[in-house]
Structures are given as C-alpha cells and as structure tokens.
Write an enzyme that holds these catalytic residues in place. Structure first.
Site, PDB file in Angstrom:
ATOM      1  N   LYS B  94       0.918  -1.126   0.008  1.00  0.00           N
ATOM      2  CA  LYS B  94      -0.015   0.074  -0.232  1.00  0.00           C
ATOM      3  C   LYS B  94       0.889   1.272  -0.034  1.00  0.00           C
ATOM      4  CE  LYS B  94      -3.899   2.124   2.625  1.00  0.00           C
ATOM      5  NZ  LYS B  94      -4.748   1.839   3.794  1.00  0.00           N
ATOM      6  N   SER B 169     -10.002   1.991   2.984  1.00  0.00           N
ATOM      7  CA  SER B 169      -8.885   2.725   2.007  1.00  0.00           C
ATOM      8  C   SER B 169      -8.105   1.854   1.207  1.00  0.00           C
ATOM      9  CB  SER B 169      -8.049   4.040   2.878  1.00  0.00           C
ATOM     10  OG  SER B 169      -7.310   3.136   3.789  1.00  0.00           O
ATOM     11  N   SER B 193     -10.236  -0.401   7.031  1.00  0.00           N
ATOM     12  CA  SER B 193      -9.397  -0.174   5.747  1.00  0.00           C
ATOM     13  C   SER B 193      -8.598  -1.561   5.102  1.00  0.00           C
ATOM     14  CB  SER B 193      -8.482   0.930   5.746  1.00  0.00           C
ATOM     15  OG  SER B 193      -9.017   2.062   5.789  1.00  0.00           O
TER      16      SER B 193
END
Lengths: 485, 500
Positions: B94, B169, B193
């Site tokens: 990420k 997210s 997330s």
C-alpha cells in the site's frame, strides 16, 4: 507611590545527551547545517518518536537535586502550532503532567560586601518538564533558511512560582540553578550556545496590594547579566508607564541587552490555541522507586552544601569558598590538592587555586581541564613553601613556570636554583654573627628591651645570602645568638 | 452462485495460473524447483500489464527492481540460502508504507513526487524474509475513505465488477490481489481499511492487534488506531505473511513485546471446537439481507463442526462511528501538520510569505475528504471543546473495549458481517456520512485494539463477493487464524477469481 515587582522565570535548559530526544541521531552544536538530522528529526512521512531514556534520567536527577516531587508516570503531549523551525508542526512536550513538580532553588543574595555572606532564601518552583527543542531560522536577504540541527534536542523547561522580587534575585536564582545543573552533569548551561535560555514574566503592583498586576513576558535574555538588566529595565518601564497614567498591556517584549532597550513582539490577541492532547505515538513510562533511588545515588553534593563544608572542614574564609564552589571543577581541583597537601594547608591551597591558578588560566585563555597545572603541582608547591624551601617571590616564579612547562615545582626549583638557604647551616650563622658584630648599637638596644631592633640585622643577612635566606630562620638564628652572647 | 464445496481447493489448484496461486503453493513449487521467482515475478508483471488498465490498482511499479529482487531470490535458493516461505514471492505494498528509493505518495497530490529515503520496519522485515517488494498500491488519500475514490490520482475498480468500488482505504491492495497482480499485499487498517476492501474484493484481510506490527514507516492517519496487516488468498497465507511482519520494534514504542507463536502451525494444532459469539447489535438495520444470509450460513458451518454459538451484547456499539470520527480526526489533524510545503512535498508556487505558503500548499495539496477530517479534528481539540469531544470520546472508547472484553469471558471469538453491503457503484455514496457507515462493523475492532479478519463467505446474486468478520482476543491471532482457517479451508470462496 511605592511599587514592588513580581517576577516568574521560565528557564529552558538543553540536556547534554549523546542523541536527540526521540531518535538516535547525534545531538550537538556547531556542525554544518542540517547534518544532525534523520527521517525522524525531519518529520518525514511515517516516522515515529522513541523516547531517549538518558534524557528522562537527567530531568529526574535535576528534579531530585531541587527537591521536586517526581511524577509516578512520564506522559507526553503534543503542542500543535505551525512554524518552519518545528518539523512536525507540533512539539512533543509534557503539558498535562510534568515529570517534576514543586521543589525549590536555594539562592544567596548579594551581601553588604564581597567578603560577607549574603542572605539565603529559596525560590519555589512550579514544575520542570521535558520536551524537544526546535530548529533555527536564519533570515537572509531574500530567503529564510532553516537548520534542523538543534531540532529534537532534549530540552527541559523549568518554571518558577511568581515569587522573585528583584533583578538581583533573578540573577542569584540563575547563578545557583546553573551551578546545580552543571554539577549534576545535566547540561553545560552555556547561554551563548543557547544551552540555557530564560524568559521572564514581570508585573508590578503598589506595595500592599494583593492582586497581581498585568504581566509582561520578556524574551531573548541570552546571558544571566541580560536577565538582570532586562528585568531592571522592565520594572522601571512599567513604573514609568503607570506613573504617567498609562496601563500595562499583556504582551511579549524583546530585550536588546546591548542597547538596554525593549520592544513589543506580540500582544495577547495573537496568542495560540495549542490544541494539546496526549501523544498517541508514545507510551507512558512508569518511574518506580528503584529508578529514583538509583538516580538519587548519582546526585552530587550541591554548591551551598559544599560551601558550608569547606567553611567548617577546611576553615576556609567565606571569600575563598564563594570563589571556589560555583565552579565544580575548580572545587574538585581544590579538594584533590588538599588531599595531597594535607588538610592543614587548605587555606594556602585555596589561595593559590583561587588567585594564581585562575589568573594563569585567564591569561592563557585556558579551561581548567586543559591546564598543565594539576592538583599535584599545587600540593607540592604548598609543601615546599611550608618546609621553608621556597620563599614567596620564588614561589610565584615557580607557579608561572609550571603553568607553561607543566614541570613539578621541585624540578623547577632545582633547575632554576630557587631553593632557600637550607636550615641551620654554618653559613647562615656566619652571616648573622657578622651582622651582630657590625652593629653594636642595635645589639645594645635589643638587649635593652627594644625587640624591633632585631630588624636592623636582617637586611645585611639577607644581602649576604643574596635574598635566599629563609626570613623565619634568620629571625630564629639571630635571637639564638643574641641570647647566647 | 453455488454453495460451498468442502476441500474444493484440491481441484482449483491444478489449473490455476501462477499469478493466482497462494503463497503456500508457490513456496512448495519454488522449493520443488517447478518454478522460479523470476518466472513468477514475470507472470505477475505480465498479468499486471494485461489488466491494470481496467483495475487501476497501482500508483506505481518498478518492474526492473522487482525482477532484480527475484533474480537475487533465485540465486539465494540456488545457494541453499532460502530465507523464509516468502522468499521470492511478489508482495504489493500500500502506498503509505515506506520503501527505500520508491515513491511514497499516500495517493495525495501533497506527496505526488516524494521518494522515500528509508524503509518502513515491515518493509525491512519483508526484505529479510526474501520477499519481492512489488508495486505501490492505490488508496483513499492518506487512507481516509472506504472506496478508494478519494485517491488524488485515480479510482481503483473492483475486479468483480469494474463499475463498482473495491472498498477502501486499501482498495488497491485488495483489487490487485483479486486481479492476480500480486501474490499477497500489505494494507493498513484504521477503521476497517483492510477488512472492508478484502470483503468487497473476495480476499482474506487481517487487521492484527494494535501493537503487534510496527507502524514505523507507515504514513500516520490516526496513530492510536492504525495497524498494518496482510491481504492474502487464503487464511493460511495470512498466517505466513503475518509471521514475517510481527514483533517488537525499537523504532515504534507502541509495538508490544510479546511471545510470537508459529501462526501457520497453530492452524493445524488448534482444532476447536470454539465458543463463537454473535453480537445482536451487528445484525441490525442497514444490513443487506444477502450479506446477513451468507454470514448466517457461516455460523451454521461452525455450529455443525461442534462450536458453541452464543448471543452476546456489545451495548456501546452505536457510539462507535461517532467516537471514531472524533479520535481519528483529532489525531489526523495533528499527524498531517507536517505536510506544510517547507521540507518536502507540494509547495505552492503562489505563496507570498510563510503563512501564505502554509495555506496555499495545504489547500492545493490536500483533497476534500482530508481537509474535512483535518477541520473536524482541529475543532474537537480546540480549547473549550477538548473535554466535551476528545476526552469524552476516549472514555466511550474504553467502554467499547470493555464490551468486547466482557464478551470474551463467554466466547473465544465474535462473528459479524465485515461490511453492511457488497461493493457499491462508483459515485454512489457522495454523502460523507453514508460513506462513514461502510465501516460500522469494523470500527469497533480498531477502537478496542483487537485483531479482526475478513474471510470470503459467499457471493451476492449479482456476483459480488461477501465477507464475514471474525474478531479475536488481544494478541491471540493464532486462535483467530485457526478459527478462520477452519471455515476457509473447507470452502473455496477465497479461491474464486473474477472474470477479467
């Protein structure tokens, strides 16, 4: 109307640790800009702070030396404000719970003369807390440049109660505080290097009034003398404002020590909302009794305690002790020399250390640690004088010589032939007999009861010895011969 | 969609392309010499080149660097120096986790040109385990959002339906894995997330106990809630990847010193039966009936295997979202202060003085949702409001944690849906409040600091994945993974792949 001042001080002291407050990069002074940095200091995305335990040790030690209550848990808060010298745009500090509460600093006010001890009193502390220093902005013609070398240096903030009454008290407070902190090895407190910084909150009120007046914060007091001068100036300024029918406004003023003037920096309306909250990146740290006990055992003797001890144990006069104890390295040098020379010679050692050693250091612009003169030199010198081997003038010469060469006094005496005439030699007796024979009148006077008549013989004896005769021995020998015949 | 087929994985493994295999399978294949890290990495690169235009999971990737890492792994293996089961496995990261020499953008214009000069602690650990660090995955800007639509660069698509969001997210981390663009990925979870996008993309997502995985090098959103965790194809893979990233880190004082068990071994050792709790507050209004039905089926699976199913109550659940949006925004308002245009990141070209520089750089650099949260957080910390908001929220947070701890007196784990609905269409939740409710089932876990895992448990009638959430006890990931694995290894939901 008569006015009295009410003063509170905020003192920032950089703690002398190898690394910074929340990361391992080195802390220091005088390095090329932005070399003492790492991702944590620069607040790069993703970094986290980790507490430097040595800094926590240092502030707890400071608190213990000053009689503070130590909080059982060390907690951290964030103080949020934007400024380019603050890389995270928040400062990690201890707002809600300072690690040290209460405590006091003992001070000595100026005495009626330098030789007489002044009044002692204590200045109560509110708190001491730990935080991180910010970087430095350097304003150029068209740019402002920022140097983060200082950013993240462990910093303690010490706040007094508003109990200081004069510029002299503030001066005495900082002198005493600095000595204690330097004694403890917490900081070198060099104000020129920004290792110790002081802000003063000053208000005045008519004598007898209970309510405090409006306070003005005075900043940039970057020497202890400037603190005294700045406060004195501000008290006068406030009295003048009030006497002229004006009102004191709450503001921050900048004191220019060289010009002896101050100007307003900002007023209360521009005060920040720092949005303090507990720093979620740092876990609270428990400070248990064993931890405190370990640090307490490391705390050195305090300056005033040392002074009292020097007065009682070594019978030193106040003037000598006050010259010795404020510099802990000088005091330690003195004690080491006394150990070697013997306690009975403490005053003599003290005089050489305070007068001659300090003078030689000053002349050569040397720190004590860098001097070639060690306690052993002073001890040997004092012993030679005591034994009658070395006379006053010759000793001065030996001292200057050893400051330059580092040679031991006995070696210098031998090299330069400075030894006083040895005890009970036939030569001394011959000179004395000659002097007595040469001045029958004085002999008669002495025998008639005029004791000072003996002095008439001493000049010729000293002359005959080319100044090397020990006056004490000359005196003794003359008296013996006069008594004999 | 068909019902679950126990042990179906035996059949799917054989004809699965390399890029859809699990870590466990690939570790075996690499050990047996039937493939190499270079071949595997090349397969991932080719797959990415083939589908990425449609999925848009990545912010950036560096094929040269990845192939060099793969070659190094093959060389180690040839020399008999295999570092771990992850050696040679391409793992996507990420874009909030620092990798030396690679971009680190948080999907924000603010950091669009930032290259990290240092490694996050998890990156270091993955490198030590021999993993091939692969690609920077898209997210909602600064991890604020539940759809990846808040990325300043582009919106990631759900591989099961390109019109739908992948969740957020960590939408890029979930979508890349579901699309076969990585073998596993890392995400971060502040309020759901990891788990929510895992559910929406049909993969496994684990949020570890707060403090189990170091946060050093993770761009902070909300420090007391953030936690890095794995996205994987199977629960077994989650155990393997978790193993390599856990442990106390001297760079993160919130990382905990705790005994680390062998998570993969625990899958076999811990066989149950367990006591599993169903919190009534999580099966209430707003829950999609298909999601409810899928989770209820999973409950009956556990019941059939001999588990004791108990109703439990988490009475402060309703305050979760409110408390979360006070604490998370307060922390983010402070954490994001460092993005000021002074030392790095976006600097406005228009500024006249330093205050103007702050205003303009931040106004230009941050997107709408980030600004909204900074403003909210600044407000709740303001003088005069702190006690009413932040302090009160912290007290309720303690009550929420206590709810869970009370429940764990009676049960070993808690089962809930991961998200109220399957993936929704892009642009469907323009109202920030509607978006915030996507995390209603996941937020409590972060507030309580507990481990939670989302495991695929079915598909909706429109072919979208459904996930269930299992919530464990603090630092008992081994038990949580064993419970999850009991279900996952008996079903093939997590091994299904989208038609791309």
């Amino acid at each position: 109307m008569k006015y009295e001042a009410v003063i509170g001080l905020e003192v920032h002291v950089q703690i002398k640790t190898r690394s910074k407050m929340f990361t391992r990069v080195a802390a220091g002074y005088g390095q090329p800009p932005n070399t003492l940095t790492d991702p944590v200091v620069l607040a790069l995305p993703g970094v986290l702070p980790v507490m430097n335990k040595a800094a926590l040790d240092a502030i707890i030690k400071t608190g213990l030396m000053l009689g503070c209550d130590i909080a059982p848990i060390c907690k951290w808060d964030r103080k949020n404000y934007f400024y380019p010298d603050s890389p995270k745009n928040y400062q990690i500090t201890q707002a809600a719970q300072p690690i040290c509460l209460n405590g006091a600093v003992e001070i000595e006010l100026p005495g009626p003369s330098r030789n007489i001890q002044g009044e002692h009193k204590t200045i109560a502390l509110t708190r001491i807390h730990l935080e991180e220093d910010v970087g430095k902005l350097n304003h150029e013609a068209f740019d402002s440049l920022v140097d983060y070398n200082r950013a993240g240096t462990p910093l303690m903030e010490l706040v007094t109660e508003p109990v200081i009454k004069s510029a002299d008290e503030a001066y005495a407070f900082l002198t005493s505080l600095r000595a204690t902190i330097v004694y403890g090895g917490i900081s070198d407190c060099d104000m020129e290097k920004g290792q110790m910084r002081c802000d003063a909150n000053i208000s005045i009120r008519p004598v007898g009034q209970k309510e405090l007046g409006t306070k003005v914060e005075l900043k940039n007091l970057n020497s202890i003398s400037y603190v005294r001068d700045g406060i004195a100036h501000e008290i006068k300024r406030q009295i003048a404002v009030v006497e002229n029918g004006g009102v004191i406004v709450q503001e921050t003023r900048d004191f220019d020590g060289q010009a002896g003037t101050s100007k307003s920096l900002r007023n209360k309306e521009n005060a920040h909302d720092y949005r303090y909250f507990p720093d979620p990146d740092l876990m609270p740290v428990k400070v248990d009794e064993a931890w405190k006990a370990r640090l307490l055992a490391e705390c050195p003797e305090q300056p005033f305690t040392k002074q009292t001890r020097f007065q009682t144990v070594y019978q030193l006069p106040y003037t000598l002790t006050s010259a010795l104890v404020w510099d802990h390295t000088l005091a330690a040098f003195f004690e080491e020399a006394v150990q070697l020379a013997g306690a009975s010679k403490a005053q003599s050692v003290g005089n050489w250390v305070v007068n001659d050693l300090q003078r030689e250091l000053g002349a050569a612009k040397l720190e004590l640690a860098d001097s070639k003169i060690r306690p052993g030199h002073v001890a040997e010198l004092v012993k030679l004088i005591d034994a009658g081997t070395l006379l006053a003038n010759a000793a001065k010469e030996v001292f200057i010589d050893m400051a330059g060469t580092g040679e031991m006094p006995a070696a210098i005496v031998a090299r330069k032939g400075l030894a006083a005439v040895p005890t009970d030699t036939a030569e001394l007796e011959t000179w004395c007999r000659a002097a007595l024979l040469a001045d029958a009148k004085a002999v008669a006077e002495f025998k008639g009861g005029k004791d000072t008549a003996i002095n008439a013989f001493k000049g010729p004896v000293m002359k005959a010895s080319k100044g090397k005769a020990n006056p004490k021995l000359v005196d003794e020998t003359l008296r013996r011969l006069l008594a004999e015949g | 969609m068909s019902a679950s087929k126990p042990f179906a994985s035996f059949f799917t493994v054989i004809d699965t392309p390399l890029f859809y295999k699990s870590i466990a399978e690939l570790a075996d294949a690499l050990a047996a010499g039937t493939t190499t890290s270079v071949a595997l990495t090349q397969a991932i690169i080719e797959r990415t080149l083939a589908v990425e235009e449609r999925v848009k999971a990545f912010n950036s990737y560096d094929t040269t660097d990845a192939l060099a890492q793969a070659a190094a792994s093959d060389a180690r293996r040839a020399a008999g120096q295999v570092l771990s089961p992850l050696d040679g496995i391409p793992i996507g990261i990420k874009d909030v986790i620092a990798v030396t020499g690679q971009p680190l953008t948080a999907s924000s214009k603010m950091l669009a040109n930032f290259v990290s000069p240092y490694d996050a602690s998890v990156t270091q650990k993955l490198k030590k385990a021999g993993a091939v660090i692969w690609g920077r995955l898209n997210l909602d800007e600064f991890a604020m959002g539940s759809s990846t639509e808040n990325s300043a660069f582009h919106t990631t698509r759900n591989p099961y339906n390109l019109d739908c969001v992948p969740g957020g997210s960590s939408g890029g981390s979930a979508a890349a894995l579901a699309a076969g663009e990585a073998i596993a990925t890392l995400g971060s979870d502040t309020g759901g997330s990891i788990r929510q996008p895992a559910a929406l993309c049909g993969v496994v997502g684990l949020k570890p106990t707060y403090g189990l995985v170091s946060r050093f090098g993770l761009i902070a959103f909300a420090s007391s809630l953030d936690q890095i965790g794995p996205f994987t194809r199977t629960v077994e893979d989650a155990a393997i990847l978790l193993q390599s990233i856990v442990g106390h880190d001297e760079h993160d004082s919130t990382s905990v010193k705790t005994e680390i068990p062998d998570y993969r071994a625990a899958l076999k050792e811990k066989k149950g039966p367990w006591r599993i709790g169903i919190p009534k507050e999580y099966f209430a209004e707003g829950l999609d009936p298909e999601v409810a039905a899928a989770v209820e089926k999973a409950v009956s699976f556990y019941e059939k295997m001999g588990c004791e199913i108990k109703n439990v109550s988490l009475p402060h659940t309703e305050y979760g979202v409110g408390v979360y949006y006070i604490i998370a925004t307060a922390e983010c308002s402070s954490n994001l202060s460092r993005y000021d245009g002074i030392r790095y990141g976006h600097r406005s070209a228009e500024a006249n003085d330093v205050v103007d520089l702050y205003f303009k750089s931040r106004a230009e650099g941050f997107g709408a949702e980030v600004k909204r949260r900074i403003i909210l957080g600044t407000y709740v910390l303001s003088s005069g409001y702190y006690d009413a908001y932040y302090l009160r929220a912290q007290k309720v947070r303690t009550l929420i944690r206590q709810d869970f701890l009370n429940a764990y007196n009676e049960v070993d784990a808690i089962i809930t849906p991961t998200a109220p609905t399957p993936a929704f269409k892009r642009g469907a939740k323009a109202d920030p409040l509607a978006m915030y409710l996507c995390d209603v089932y996941t937020i409590g876990v972060n507030l309580a600091g507990l481990p939670g895992i989302s495991v695929p448990c079915g598909f909706s009638s429109s072919g979208l994945p459904i996930g269930m959430q299992l919530i464990g006890q603090p630092f008992k990931e081994a038990d949580l993974l064993a419970i999850a694995n009991a279900y996952d290894s008996a079903h093939d939901w997590s091994r299904r792949t989208p038609k791309l």
